[in-house]
Write a protein that holds these residues in place. Structure first.
Motif, PDB file in Angstrom:
ATOM      1  N   TYR A   1       0.848  -1.202   0.000  1.00 31.94           N
ATOM      2  CA  TYR A   1       0.000   0.000   0.000  1.00 31.94           C
ATOM      3  C   TYR A   1       0.882   1.250   0.000  1.00 31.94           C
ATOM      4  CZ  TYR A   1      -3.304   3.524   1.523  1.00 31.94           C
ATOM      5  OH  TYR A   1      -4.057   4.666   1.611  1.00 31.94           O
ATOM      6  N   ARG A   2       1.856   1.322   0.898  1.00 27.62           N
ATOM      7  CA  ARG A   2       2.884   2.371   0.913  1.00 27.62           C
ATOM      8  C   ARG A   2       4.219   1.652   0.996  1.00 27.62           C
ATOM      9  NH1 ARG A   2       2.289   5.276   5.801  1.00 27.62           N
ATOM     10  NH2 ARG A   2       0.625   6.442   4.830  1.00 27.62           N
ATOM     11  N   VAL A   3       5.058   1.828   0.011  1.00 31.33           N
ATOM     12  CA  VAL A   3       6.358   1.153  -0.039  1.00 31.33           C
ATOM     13  C   VAL A   3       7.386   1.986   0.717  1.00 31.33           C
ATOM     14  CG1 VAL A   3       8.167   0.255  -1.559  1.00 31.33           C
ATOM     15  CG2 VAL A   3       5.772   0.122  -2.274  1.00 31.33           C
ATOM     16  N   VAL A   4       8.180   1.323   1.546  1.00 29.92           N
ATOM     17  CA  VAL A   4       9.209   2.036   2.295  1.00 29.92           C
ATOM     18  C   VAL A   4      10.195   2.677   1.321  1.00 29.92           C
ATOM     19  CG1 VAL A   4      10.744   0.017   2.576  1.00 29.92           C
ATOM     20  CG2 VAL A   4      10.799   1.879   4.255  1.00 29.92           C
ATOM     21  N   ASN A   5      10.658   3.874   1.678  1.00 33.44           N
ATOM     22  CA  ASN A   5      11.658   4.571   0.869  1.00 33.44           C
ATOM     23  C   ASN A   5      12.623   5.301   1.810  1.00 33.44           C
ATOM     24  OD1 ASN A   5      10.472   7.102   1.609  1.00 33.44           O
ATOM     25  ND2 ASN A   5       8.981   6.870  -0.039  1.00 33.44           N
ATOM     26  N   GLN A   6      13.656   5.863   1.239  1.00 34.98           N
ATOM     27  CA  GLN A   6      14.677   6.526   2.049  1.00 34.98           C
ATOM     28  C   GLN A   6      14.115   7.711   2.821  1.00 34.98           C
ATOM     29  OE1 GLN A   6      17.935   5.228   2.314  1.00 34.98           O
ATOM     30  NE2 GLN A   6      17.895   6.576   4.105  1.00 34.98           N
ATOM     31  N   ASP A   7      13.155   8.422   2.252  1.00 37.37           N
ATOM     32  CA  ASP A   7      12.557   9.562   2.967  1.00 37.37           C
ATOM     33  C   ASP A   7      11.889   9.112   4.266  1.00 37.37           C
ATOM     34  OD1 ASP A   7      13.392  11.409   1.088  1.00 37.37           O
ATOM     35  OD2 ASP A   7      11.477  11.424   0.011  1.00 37.37           O
ATOM     36  N   LEU A   8      11.168   7.991   4.225  1.00 39.51           N
ATOM     37  CA  LEU A   8      10.539   7.466   5.443  1.00 39.51           C
ATOM     38  C   LEU A   8      11.592   7.026   6.450  1.00 39.51           C
ATOM     39  CD1 LEU A   8       7.514   5.388   4.097  1.00 39.51           C
ATOM     40  CD2 LEU A   8       7.412   7.344   5.645  1.00 39.51           C
ATOM     41  N   VAL A   9      12.626   6.363   5.973  1.00 36.14           N
ATOM     42  CA  VAL A   9      13.715   5.924   6.855  1.00 36.14           C
ATOM     43  C   VAL A   9      14.379   7.128   7.509  1.00 36.14           C
ATOM     44  CG1 VAL A   9      15.988   4.809   6.897  1.00 36.14           C
ATOM     45  CG2 VAL A   9      14.098   3.744   5.646  1.00 36.14           C
ATOM     46  N   ASP A  10      14.652   8.157   6.723  1.00 40.16           N
ATOM     47  CA  ASP A  10      15.286   9.365   7.257  1.00 40.16           C
ATOM     48  C   ASP A  10      14.391  10.062   8.280  1.00 40.16           C
ATOM     49  OD1 ASP A  10      17.450   8.889   5.596  1.00 40.16           O
ATOM     50  OD2 ASP A  10      16.858  10.385   4.102  1.00 40.16           O
ATOM     51  N   TRP A  11      13.086  10.032   8.069  1.00 37.97           N
ATOM     52  CA  TRP A  11      12.120  10.660   8.965  1.00 37.97           C
ATOM     53  C   TRP A  11      12.093   9.983  10.333  1.00 37.97           C
ATOM     54  CZ3 TRP A  11       7.838   8.103  10.913  1.00 37.97           C
ATOM     55  CH2 TRP A  11       6.893   8.892  11.595  1.00 37.97           C
ATOM     56  N   ALA A  12      12.280   8.664  10.340  1.00 36.66           N
ATOM     57  CA  ALA A  12      12.088   7.865  11.552  1.00 36.66           C
ATOM     58  C   ALA A  12      13.242   7.988  12.543  1.00 36.66           C
ATOM     59  CB  ALA A  12      11.910   6.395  11.180  1.00 36.66           C
ATOM     60  N   ASP A  13      12.867   8.094  13.829  1.00 39.24           N
ATOM     61  CA  ASP A  13      13.855   7.992  14.905  1.00 39.24           C
ATOM     62  C   ASP A  13      14.085   6.535  15.271  1.00 39.24           C
ATOM     63  OD1 ASP A  13      14.188  10.852  15.365  1.00 39.24           O
ATOM     64  OD2 ASP A  13      12.140  10.793  16.147  1.00 39.24           O
ATOM     65  N   LYS A  14      13.014   5.753  15.232  1.00 37.85           N
ATOM     66  CA  LYS A  14      13.098   4.309  15.496  1.00 37.85           C
ATOM     67  C   LYS A  14      12.292   3.585  14.433  1.00 37.85           C
ATOM     68  CE  LYS A  14      13.833   4.536  20.438  1.00 37.85           C
ATOM     69  NZ  LYS A  14      13.537   3.985  21.748  1.00 37.85           N
ATOM     70  N   ILE A  15      12.816   2.443  14.006  1.00 31.45           N
ATOM     71  CA  ILE A  15      12.157   1.630  12.995  1.00 31.45           C
ATOM     72  C   ILE A  15      11.894   0.251  13.588  1.00 31.45           C
ATOM     73  CG2 ILE A  15      12.354   0.596  10.701  1.00 31.45           C
ATOM     74  CD1 ILE A  15      14.348   2.904  10.037  1.00 31.45           C
ATOM     75  N   PHE A  16      10.678  -0.233  13.394  1.00 33.14           N
ATOM     76  CA  PHE A  16      10.293  -1.557  13.868  1.00 33.14           C
ATOM     77  C   PHE A  16       9.889  -2.413  12.681  1.00 33.14           C
ATOM     78  CE2 PHE A  16       9.605   1.304  17.390  1.00 33.14           C
ATOM     79  CZ  PHE A  16      10.188   0.615  18.447  1.00 33.14           C
ATOM     80  N   VAL A  17      10.595  -3.520  12.480  1.00 32.68           N
ATOM     81  CA  VAL A  17      10.205  -4.479  11.444  1.00 32.68           C
ATOM     82  C   VAL A  17       9.382  -5.572  12.118  1.00 32.68           C
ATOM     83  CG1 VAL A  17      12.201  -3.953   9.990  1.00 32.68           C
ATOM     84  CG2 VAL A  17      12.319  -5.878  11.580  1.00 32.68           C
ATOM     85  N   MET A  18       8.419  -6.099  11.401  1.00 33.35           N
ATOM     86  CA  MET A  18       7.531  -7.094  12.004  1.00 33.35           C
ATOM     87  C   MET A  18       8.191  -8.459  12.151  1.00 33.35           C
ATOM     88  SD  MET A  18       4.825  -5.704  13.025  1.00 33.35           S
ATOM     89  CE  MET A  18       4.506  -3.961  12.967  1.00 33.35           C
ATOM     90  N   SER A  19       8.955  -8.906  11.141  1.00 32.19           N
ATOM     91  CA  SER A  19       9.572 -10.227  11.283  1.00 32.19           C
ATOM     92  C   SER A  19      10.728 -10.418  10.311  1.00 32.19           C
ATOM     93  CB  SER A  19       8.549 -11.344  11.074  1.00 32.19           C
ATOM     94  OG  SER A  19       9.161 -12.601  11.238  1.00 32.19           O
TER      95      SER A  19
END
Length: 110
Positions: free
Chosen positions: A39-57
């Motif tokens: 639905y929304r594909v991860v990209n570098q802008d989202l990664v840069d925005w995040a302070d913490k990232i949680f992957v599901m598995s």
């Protein structure tokens, strides 16, 4: 604090996690998927925005491996919640599991 949740298709697990923080005063949450048809594909802008990232598995879906291959995550705090892809969006069991796993990393007075 900005937090990003990643699953495969951004249709069940990560949107459920994002919704938990909808009215939070201390966190802004977004979600995305690693699959090209998400639905929304991860990209570098989202990664840069995040302070913490949680992957599901990582074990089941390789979310962290994908992220490392597709984005620069140097200096980012990334956590694997190890939540399998067996729950529909908003499932109470999924919500409880998210609260349980996230409580190790976040103050969940939300």
């Amino acid at each position: 604090m900005n937090i990003l949740f990643l699953c495969t298709a951004n249709s069940e697990r990560s949107p459920t996690a994002e919704k938990l923080f909808e009215y939070s005063q201390g966190y802004e949450a977004r979600s995305a998927g690693v699959h090209p048809a998400a639905y929304r594909v991860v990209n570098q802008d989202l990664v840069d925005w995040a302070d913490k990232i949680f992957v599901m598995s990582e074990k089941e879906d390789g979310h962290l491996t994908f992220l490392k291959q597709q984005a620069d995550i140097s200096g980012k705090s990334v956590y694997d919640l190890d939540i399998p892809d067996i729950f529909p969006r908003g499932d109470p069991e999924l919500v409880n599991l998210l609260y349980e796993r996230l409580s190790y990393y976040l103050d969940l007075d939300i």
